[in-house]
Design a protein around this motif. Structure first.
Motif, PDB file in Angstrom:
ATOM      1  N   TYR A 100      66.232  -8.377  49.722  1.00 25.03           N
ATOM      2  CA  TYR A 100      65.543  -7.188  49.331  1.00 25.03           C
ATOM      3  C   TYR A 100      66.625  -6.085  49.820  1.00 25.03           C
ATOM      4  CZ  TYR A 100      62.653  -3.183  50.107  1.00 25.03           C
ATOM      5  OH  TYR A 100      61.988  -1.713  49.948  1.00 25.03           O
ATOM      6  N   GLN A 101      67.056  -6.221  51.001  1.00 25.11           N
ATOM      7  CA  GLN A 101      68.217  -4.862  51.411  1.00 25.11           C
ATOM      8  C   GLN A 101      68.928  -4.895  50.530  1.00 25.11           C
ATOM      9  OE1 GLN A 101      70.238  -5.741  54.862  1.00 25.11           O
ATOM     10  NE2 GLN A 101      69.456  -4.083  55.789  1.00 25.11           N
ATOM     11  N   TYR A 102      69.625  -5.849  50.227  1.00 24.67           N
ATOM     12  CA  TYR A 102      71.014  -5.827  49.332  1.00 24.67           C
ATOM     13  C   TYR A 102      70.608  -5.334  47.960  1.00 24.67           C
ATOM     14  CZ  TYR A 102      75.140  -7.149  46.971  1.00 24.67           C
ATOM     15  OH  TYR A 102      76.417  -7.138  46.154  1.00 24.67           O
ATOM     16  N   ARG A 103      69.296  -5.905  47.247  1.00 25.54           N
ATOM     17  CA  ARG A 103      68.888  -5.524  46.045  1.00 25.54           C
ATOM     18  C   ARG A 103      68.453  -4.031  45.969  1.00 25.54           C
ATOM     19  NH1 ARG A 103      66.138  -8.484  42.043  1.00 25.54           N
ATOM     20  NH2 ARG A 103      66.098  -6.417  41.147  1.00 25.54           N
ATOM     21  N   SER A 104      68.044  -3.554  47.100  1.00 27.65           N
ATOM     22  CA  SER A 104      67.750  -2.024  47.119  1.00 27.65           C
ATOM     23  C   SER A 104      68.835  -1.059  46.846  1.00 27.65           C
ATOM     24  CB  SER A 104      67.034  -1.710  48.522  1.00 27.65           C
ATOM     25  OG  SER A 104      65.983  -2.451  48.713  1.00 27.65           O
ATOM     26  N   ASN A 105      70.048  -1.480  47.431  1.00 26.00           N
ATOM     27  CA  ASN A 105      71.247  -0.722  47.354  1.00 26.00           C
ATOM     28  C   ASN A 105      71.657  -1.200  45.929  1.00 26.00           C
ATOM     29  OD1 ASN A 105      71.543   0.374  49.842  1.00 26.00           O
ATOM     30  ND2 ASN A 105      71.928  -1.557  50.776  1.00 26.00           N
ATOM     31  N   ASP A 107      70.412  -2.110  43.165  1.00 23.85           N
ATOM     32  CA  ASP A 107      69.451  -1.485  42.091  1.00 23.85           C
ATOM     33  C   ASP A 107      69.499  -0.030  42.033  1.00 23.85           C
ATOM     34  OD1 ASP A 107      68.760  -4.321  41.963  1.00 23.85           O
ATOM     35  OD2 ASP A 107      66.612  -3.872  41.409  1.00 23.85           O
ATOM     36  N   ALA A 108      69.565   0.689  43.061  1.00 18.77           N
ATOM     37  CA  ALA A 108      69.904   2.030  43.233  1.00 18.77           C
ATOM     38  C   ALA A 108      71.132   2.509  42.330  1.00 18.77           C
ATOM     39  CB  ALA A 108      69.896   2.580  44.546  1.00 18.77           C
ATOM     40  N   THR A 109      72.186   1.912  42.722  1.00 23.16           N
ATOM     41  CA  THR A 109      73.614   1.892  42.347  1.00 23.16           C
ATOM     42  C   THR A 109      73.521   1.849  40.735  1.00 23.16           C
ATOM     43  OG1 THR A 109      74.294   1.456  44.432  1.00 23.16           O
ATOM     44  CG2 THR A 109      76.198   1.680  42.355  1.00 23.16           C
ATOM     45  N   ILE A 110      73.094   0.709  40.510  1.00 18.58           N
ATOM     46  CA  ILE A 110      72.759   0.407  38.936  1.00 18.58           C
ATOM     47  C   ILE A 110      72.261   1.594  38.161  1.00 18.58           C
ATOM     48  CG2 ILE A 110      71.849  -1.063  37.032  1.00 18.58           C
ATOM     49  CD1 ILE A 110      72.731  -3.608  38.861  1.00 18.58           C
ATOM     50  N   ALA A 111      71.104   1.759  38.629  1.00 21.27           N
ATOM     51  CA  ALA A 111      70.362   2.688  37.907  1.00 21.27           C
ATOM     52  C   ALA A 111      70.919   4.165  38.029  1.00 21.27           C
ATOM     53  CB  ALA A 111      68.839   2.972  38.574  1.00 21.27           C
ATOM     54  N   GLY A 112      71.488   4.489  38.886  1.00 20.99           N
ATOM     55  CA  GLY A 112      72.293   5.790  39.178  1.00 20.99           C
ATOM     56  C   GLY A 112      73.279   5.896  37.959  1.00 20.99           C
ATOM     57  N   LEU A 113      74.143   4.767  37.988  1.00 16.37           N
ATOM     58  CA  LEU A 113      75.398   4.772  36.958  1.00 16.37           C
ATOM     59  C   LEU A 113      74.680   4.520  35.638  1.00 16.37           C
ATOM     60  CD1 LEU A 113      77.763   2.149  39.071  1.00 16.37           C
ATOM     61  CD2 LEU A 113      78.138   4.635  38.459  1.00 16.37           C
ATOM     62  N   ALA A 215      66.702   8.368  38.858  1.00 23.28           N
ATOM     63  CA  ALA A 215      66.698   7.061  38.346  1.00 23.28           C
ATOM     64  C   ALA A 215      66.874   6.008  39.671  1.00 23.28           C
ATOM     65  CB  ALA A 215      67.764   6.859  37.569  1.00 23.28           C
ATOM     66  N   ALA A 216      67.873   6.463  40.367  1.00 17.23           N
ATOM     67  CA  ALA A 216      68.017   5.411  41.676  1.00 17.23           C
ATOM     68  C   ALA A 216      66.659   5.425  42.673  1.00 17.23           C
ATOM     69  CB  ALA A 216      69.295   5.921  42.521  1.00 17.23           C
ATOM     70  N   ARG A 217      66.020   6.509  42.931  1.00 15.47           N
ATOM     71  CA  ARG A 217      64.846   6.539  43.789  1.00 15.47           C
ATOM     72  C   ARG A 217      63.707   5.667  42.886  1.00 15.47           C
ATOM     73  NH1 ARG A 217      59.912   9.275  44.625  1.00 15.47           N
ATOM     74  NH2 ARG A 217      60.133  10.541  42.699  1.00 15.47           N
ATOM     75  N   GLN A 218      63.649   5.767  41.563  1.00 16.20           N
ATOM     76  CA  GLN A 218      62.777   4.960  40.874  1.00 16.20           C
ATOM     77  C   GLN A 218      62.872   3.519  40.925  1.00 16.20           C
ATOM     78  OE1 GLN A 218      59.863   6.016  39.907  1.00 16.20           O
ATOM     79  NE2 GLN A 218      60.031   7.996  40.499  1.00 16.20           N
TER      80      GLN A 218
END
Length: 238
Positions: A100-105, A107-113, A215-218
């Motif tokens: 979960y900790q790793y996925r949070s970072n 997924d946020a990076t992926i969504a932002g990019l 996007a990263a926040r969502q």
């Protein structure tokens, strides 16, 4: 006083290295059949036993596939990485809170990019995927498995939109291992799925509006919504 003792390279390792190099240099292409055992043993001037050991090494690296019709070059994949992660999970060396900790970072990076790189074609594809999820939520009876598959497809699409294949490989590895746990832990009720997909709609809208931070926040919220139902294994951060 002492010097490092170098491990001698076995003959089959030299053969395996040559086959691997031919594949990585694309002298042997994906889906191409390797020469026969007789041809290869003569080309390398080694015994068939040595050749078989070499082929086994290359197969373990996921570069070739052995079939009844011969040995074929495989498309590169994250199969081995996924298998290793699955073993770590089963042995308890990796816990869901770590994922979960790793996925949070991640997924946020992926969504932002994805928001930064999105083309009109990408956005049209995302809107089509979101529409599919909306349809599944209205259809009776609710098809949980198809809903999960739709969710996975849209996540992988976002990863591809980053333009960095490493994100897609890593995320795909996590999703492959988590899919079997979704069925065991996630709430299959339609009301949870609606809440989850409403967030996905907001995520896609942020990408459509080219708003990387939103996007990263969502994306993080989307992950938190799912983690709330993982049987208490992971607690979502408000």
């Amino acid at each position: 006083m002492f010097q490092e003792v170098k491990k001698p390279i076995r003959l089959y390792e030299k053969v395996a290295d040559q086959i691997e190099n031919a594949i990585t240099r694309r002298e042997l292409k994906v889906n191409e059949r390797l020469p026969s055992e007789d041809e290869l043993s003569k080309a390398f001037d080694v015994s068939k036993r040595t050749l078989r050991e070499a082929i086994r090494v290359v197969e373990q690296k996921g570069l070739v596939e052995l079939t009844l019709n011969g040995t074929y070059v495989k498309e590169p994949s994250t199969d081995k990485l996924a298998q290793n992660l699955a073993l770590l999970l089963k042995r308890g060396q990796v816990e869901w809170r770590h994922i979960y900790q790793y996925r949070s970072n991640l997924d946020a990076t992926i969504a932002g990019l994805a928001a930064e790189n999105a083309t009109d074609k990408d956005i049209a594809a995302l809107e089509s995927m979101v529409a599919e999820g909306n349809y599944l939520l209205e259809k009776e009876p609710f098809d949980w498995q198809r809903y999960v598959e739709a969710d996975i497809r849209i996540h992988l699409k976002l990863a591809r939109m980053t333009g960095n294949p490493i994100y897609e490989w890593i995320l795909g590895t996590f999703l492959e291992n988590m899919n079997e746990y979704f069925d065991a832990y996630l709430d299959k009720e339609n009301n949870f799925s609606r809440k989850n997909w409403q967030n996905m709609n907001r995520l896609v809208q942020a990408i459509k509006d080219r708003q990387p931070q939103e996007a990263a926040r969502q994306a993080v919220i989307h992950l938190e919504l799912g983690s709330e139902y993982f049987g208490g294994i992971v607690e979502a951060t408000p």
